[in-house]
Design an enzyme around this catalytic site. Sequence first.
Site, PDB file in Angstrom:
ATOM      1  CG  HIS A  97      -1.145  14.396  30.824  1.00 18.98           C
ATOM      2  ND1 HIS A  97      -2.201  13.966  32.170  1.00 18.98           N
ATOM      3  CD2 HIS A  97      -0.229  15.425  32.308  1.00 18.98           C
ATOM      4  CE1 HIS A  97      -2.252  14.323  33.420  1.00 18.98           C
ATOM      5  NE2 HIS A  97      -0.677  15.244  33.775  1.00 18.98           N
ATOM      6  CD  GLN A 148      -4.706  12.271  36.634  1.00 16.80           C
ATOM      7  OE1 GLN A 148      -4.666  12.665  36.288  1.00 16.80           O
ATOM      8  NE2 GLN A 148      -4.695  11.254  35.299  1.00 16.80           N
ATOM      9  CB  CYS A 156      -5.440  14.670  33.503  1.00 19.13           C
ATOM     10  SG  CYS A 156      -5.430  14.855  31.222  1.00 19.13           S
ATOM     11  CG  ASN A 200       1.093  15.824  36.428  1.00 22.66           C
ATOM     12  OD1 ASN A 200       0.283  15.561  36.122  1.00 22.66           O
ATOM     13  ND2 ASN A 200       1.999  14.776  35.628  1.00 22.66           N
TER      14      ASN A 200
END
Length: 309
Positions: free
Chosen positions: A255, A137, A143, A276
């Site tokens: 997050h 990102q 996110c 992630n």
Amino acid sequence: MQFLLVAGVILAVSSAATLTLEDLEFHAWKLKFGKVYSSAAEEAHRKDVWLNNRKRVLVHNILADQGIKSFRLGMTPFADMDRKEYGRFISRGRLRSSKPRRAGSAYLPPAVPPGGIKLPTAVDWRDMGYVTDVKDQGYCGSCWAFSATGSLEGQHFRQTGKLVSLSEQQLVDCSGSYGNQGCDGGDVDQAFDYIAQNEGLDTEESYPYEEEDGDCCFDPSTVGATCSGWADLTGATDDVYDEPECSSSESDLDHAVLVVGYGTTEDGLDYWLVKNSWGEGWGDMGYIKMSRNKDNQCGIATEASFPLV
């Protein structure tokens, strides 16, 4: 001429001799992550922060080697940020969703797993073709968009047998009326609302990621997947990231990530396998094992949801 050449070599060796191991490591870290600073003063500041973080990493890893910590740390692309700065950067990416559900939401009641089913001891959806490559990102607080696309990519594969990488940039650019704020944060469920009511999300190839806010360029002819709504999960429990000081409070969630499996290590530590959105240079090639069955450590199961396709 020979004298000048020798003198030049001696000068070069002398200059190199003044470099410390930390200097060389910092330079290698900058090269690895493409770090370029605007001035010598900024670089000096960032290096000081980096050195402080390096000391923390070294101390932590000594404890890990002694079995006091269950995971090791490394120098990620964010190693030149101090804790407050890093916290501000992380908190950009996730907004609180509106409660109660707003009119027009594609939300359905929480999904309750049927009883009497014996679950496998370990699952890795990557091995079954459900998961696209790790994405990055960058310095955009998006996110939420990456978590949403990752979840929909997996559900779309389950329905069609086709793994299609979907556009985070479309969510960043086009879902503002659903409460999202592009690179300044958003909510996964609001992204699902947008996709459902927009009747689709473009492919990554047709609408690539730009790491910044832009004008909406949705093209109905290049839709890669759709969803009809979304549902919350209930009853979810939680080398593994096991940090008792990590808050599980809903108010501290900052997050969004994608759970792609779970399991138990040889040492008996239960974990969630998490994808992630900070590139393959973060964690274990972009993934991390987070504690499972540890009182919902880090709030990993607090607001879990998935799209319906």
